[in-house]
Structure formats: structure tokens, C-alpha cells
Design an enzyme around this catalytic site. Structure first.
Site, PDB file in Angstrom:
ATOM      1  NE  ARG A  90      -3.379   2.548   3.111  1.00  0.00           N
ATOM      2  CZ  ARG A  90      -3.872   2.130   3.514  1.00  0.00           C
ATOM      3  NH1 ARG A  90      -4.620   1.305   4.113  1.00  0.00           N
ATOM      4  NH2 ARG A  90      -5.303   3.715   3.804  1.00  0.00           N
ATOM      5  CG  ASN A 144     -10.858  -0.598  -1.402  1.00  0.00           C
ATOM      6  OD1 ASN A 144     -12.262  -0.903  -1.089  1.00  0.00           O
ATOM      7  ND2 ASN A 144     -10.425   0.173   0.211  1.00  0.00           N
ATOM      8  CB  CYS A 164     -18.345   1.230   0.190  1.00  0.00           C
ATOM      9  SG  CYS A 164     -17.195   2.696   0.271  1.00  0.00           S
ATOM     10  CE1 TYR A 241     -11.006   6.312  -0.813  1.00  0.00           C
ATOM     11  CE2 TYR A 241     -12.656   7.018   0.143  1.00  0.00           C
ATOM     12  CZ  TYR A 241     -11.689   6.187   0.146  1.00  0.00           C
ATOM     13  OH  TYR A 241     -11.389   5.443   1.328  1.00  0.00           O
TER      14      TYR A 241
END
Length: 422
Positions: A90, A144, A164, A241
Site C-alpha cells: 500500500r 478494495n 463500502c 474520494y
């Protein structure tokens, strides 16, 4: 009911277990199977999960195993919560794109593509294990990038739905502000995973979004890290986002000057695992609230309860599902994130009024990227990776897509056998 969690060694799991204990009347879990290949994580998380259930007087049993066959056998529902490569991978997703002046984020942009490339093949392999050992189980994907992973599962013929926690977070926030129960708040939530807007919020049967924007707009905008005027101009509340699109250059500048979220989370996970190993800890630690995933357990309990309720009553949930004409400008097999009526007999999206052009355009653009990203994740190939990057609205330049694609593949070679031989 038997519920299996693939990725059960995640530090998120005690949040889920706490929800299962508190909401046992809504979802009576008799056996919880935690499936994970990491023995140290599995031991720590399994132990605190048993203590949490015992503390709250829940009679459910916890099975912690690295063997998918053992964990999946007879499961009624299976929850996927994987992170292939852990926080180290990540960190690359979040930092490498910054070298190219692109946003670094684990689900959006180039980082999201890298995560999809690593994740989709593993999820599909594990889903075949579900098909073999728990053929009647419903799959709930929290892994994800949820939209891409859910589409991969559906394309492979699995009974899957994506989940989500963005929508339930807003629902709980609006309910608290109005002094009502969350069940009295119905959201008009539309878009793609991590690319959504709330266009309406009915509270006790009355539309309340304009009032929410005026009265709570400053506070909400602050939590989204966007100007309040964005909410007023859109007459909607974008998900967090959307800041990666609406304020891309400012976000890139900030991220280049900051510690990555992966580094922050890795430090939290080390602390959490130490807490989980402490035999005196029998409640979820407060630190877990900073890990992310607020209301994850409530969202999971509500969705799985709706999917498995033998009465077949439909409940309003926000899910990732096939488009099937809901948004007429997308293909039927695209996966969207919308409010839907969910029951044990099926999932039906709530009809959507026409979207404004700025929403339609961005959704269509990113959906096309997701189609190409999934193709690259399944079939591999440098050209497919570059095409996906070229199609993404935050990248979209030929030379940049090529250079960034080569960098992503080099950084992820150990996860992508085909990339080594390219």
C-alpha cells in the site's frame, strides 16, 4: 448461521466481532470462521475475538484457521477483506505515483490499479474455494478496490455483492444530527465505489439534504477536506474520494509533504496487534477507531442480515451491484454503487432520476477505466496496464501512462508472475 471471513487476521476483525456481539438479534452468528495465512495475526485476532464474544455473553464459537476448506465448509455467508502485499505494498501505491505528479492513493488512480492487479487474481482463486466448500454462501466483498473486485466476482459467476462504509457513515451522521434512529434516514446515494454523491437524504419521510448542507455544510466539508462551496454548487455531498479529482494538484502537493497513510496505519496495526495479544483486553481498543472503517461492522451486519433473512423482506442498503439499466449511460454489466432493496431473493437498485452532466461524465470515464483495469488484472500484459492508465481521468497522457505503467509493474513484480516475463 456460520459466517466465514477471508482475511480474518485483519486488524479490522475485532470491529466486526464487536458488531456481531452487539447486534446478535439482527444477525445470529453461531460460528465465526477466521481464515488467514498469517499464523501470528490469526492467533492474536482469534484470541481477542473469543474474548469480545465472551465479554458480551455471546454464545458464538470462533474458528481460526489457515485452511480455507475447514473455514468455508458449510458457511452461509463469506466476507472478503484482503490486502495483498500488506501495508508495504500500500505504501508503494500511495508514494510511487507522487514521483509522476499523480495522486497517490490505494483505490484511486495508479495506486488503485496496482492494488487491483495484485488483488483480483487472488480473490478469484479464493472465490473458487467458496464455490467448492460453501456453494450456497453469499459473498460480501469489502476488499478494495471494491467496484473492480465485485465485478470480477460477478463476471466469474459468483453470488457476490460489494460493500463500502462511506454511505453508512453519512447515514449515521445525519441521523445523529436530526436526533432520529438511522433506520429513519434514507439516502439517494449514487456513483461508483469511492466515486459517489449523496443527492438526497429523506429523514422521517421528508427531504432534508438542502437543510443539512446549510446547517452542517461547514463541518461536513471540513471532514471531506473540501471547501463548503463545493457542496452548495453541486447541491450534493460528494464522498471524500472526490477530492482526488476536484483538488488533484493541491492533494498531490500535500501528500508529497506528508507521511503516507500506509505508514500511519502500519504503526497503528503494530500497536493493535500487541493489544490483541494481551489476555486482559476483551473489548475493541479505542485505537481501532483511528484505523478507518467506521461503522464497518454495522454495515456488514445489516447487509448480511438482509441477504440471509429467510422471510425475504427487502431492506434499503447501499451496495455495489450490476448496473442493469439503473444508469442508462453505462453498460448493463458495469458495477455501480447505489441505494438498493436487498433481500434473500435478490437485489434491486432504487430507480435513479437523471444525473447532472458533470456526474455522468466522471462516472462514465472512471467506469471505462475500471473495465480496462479488470481486463489487465485478469489477463495481464503491459499494454493492458498502460491502456487502463491512459483511460483514467487523473492520468490520461500517453507518455505518462507508459512511464507510470513500467514503474508500477517493476514495483509489483513479485505479485505478478506475468510482469516478470514481460
Amino acid at each position: 448461521m456460520k459466517l466465514a471471513i477471508i482475511g480474518g487476521g485483519s486488524t479490522y476483525t475485532p470491529e466486526l466481532v464487536d458488531g456481531f456481539a452487539r447486534l446478535r438479534e439482527q444477525l445470529p452468528v453461531e460460528q465465526l470462521a477466521l481464515i488467514d495465512p498469517d499464523p501470528e495475526r490469526l492467533e492474536a485476532v482469534g484470541a481477542i475475538s473469543r474474548r469480545i464474544l465472551a465479554k458480551q455473553g455471546h454464545p458464538g464459537q470462533v474458528l481460526a484457521t489457515a485452511n480455507p476448506a475447514e473455514g468455508l465448509e458449510g458457511a452461509d455467508a463469506v466476507l472478503f477483506q484482503l490486502r495483498i502485499g500488506g501495508q508495504a505494498a500500500r505504501n508503494v501505491d500511495e508514494t510511487l505515483p507522487l514521483d509522476f505528479c499523480c495522486v497517490g492513493q490505494e483505490t484511486t488512480g495508479a495506486g488503485g490499479l496496482a492494488k487491483a492487479l495484485r488483488t483480483v487474481p487472488v480473490v478469484l482463486e479464493l472465490a473458487e474455494q467458496v464455490r467448492k466448500y460453501a456453494p450456497n454462501a453469499r459473498i460480501v466483498d469489502f476488499t478494495n478496490p471494491v467496484g473492480i473486485v465485485t465485478r470480477a466476482l460477478l463476471d466469474a459467476g459468483h453470488d457476490a455483492v460489494g460493500l463500502c462504509n462511506v454511505a453508512i457513515g453519512f447515514q449515521r451522521r445525519f441521523a445523529e444530527g436530526a436526533g432520529v434512529s438511522p433506520s429513519e434516514v434514507e439516502l439517494d446515494h449514487v456513483g461508483l465505489n469511492h466515486l459517489t454523491w449523496i443527492r438526497g437524504a429523506r429523514i422521517a419521510g421528508e427531504e432534508a439534504l438542502p437543510r443539512i448542507i446549510e446547517e452542517q455544510g461547514s463541518e461536513i466539508a471540513g471532514s471531506l477536506e473540501m471547501p463548503q462551496q463545493v457542496l452548495r454548487d453541486l447541491n450534493a455531498i460528494p464522498s471524500y474520494y472526490l477530492r482526488y479529482f476536484y483538488e488533484h494538484d493541491a492533494v498531490v502537493k500535500h501528500l508529497r509533504e506528508s507521511e503516507s497513510r500506509a505508514e500511519q496505519v502500519a504503526a497503528m496495526e503494530r500497536q493493535l496487534l500487541e493489544m490483541y495479544r494481551d489476555p486482559t483486553v476483551d473489548t475493541k481498543p479505542e485505537l481501532l477507531s483511528k484505523r478507518g472503517g467506521a461503522f464497518y461492522s454495522e454495515a456488514a451486519v445489516e447487509l448480511i442480515s438482509s441477504l440471509t433473512n429467510p422471510a425475504g423482506e427487502a431492506d434499503l442498503r447501499v451496495v455495489n451491484m450490476r448496473n442493469r439499466g439503473t444508469l442508462p449511460f453505462l453498460a448493463d454489466d458495469a458495477v455501480i454503487e447505489v441505494s438498493a432493496r436487498v433481500s434473500s431473493t435478490g437485489i434491486e437498485a432504487v430507480p435513479q432520476s437523471p444525473l447532472p452532466a458533470h456526474m455522468r461524465g466522471l462516472i462514465a470515464h472512471v467506469s471505462a477505466y475500471e473495465e480496462l483495469a479488470l481486463d489487465a488484472a485478469i489477463r495481464g500484459g503491459r499494454d493492458r496496464v498502460v491502456q487502463a492508465l491512459l483511460a483514467h481521468p487523473l492520468i490520461g497522457q500517453y507518455d505518462l501512462a507508459n512511464r507510470l505503467g513500467d514503474a508500477l509493474l517493476a514495483a509489483n513484480e513479485k505479485f505478478l508472475p506475468w510482469a516478470v516475463a514481460r
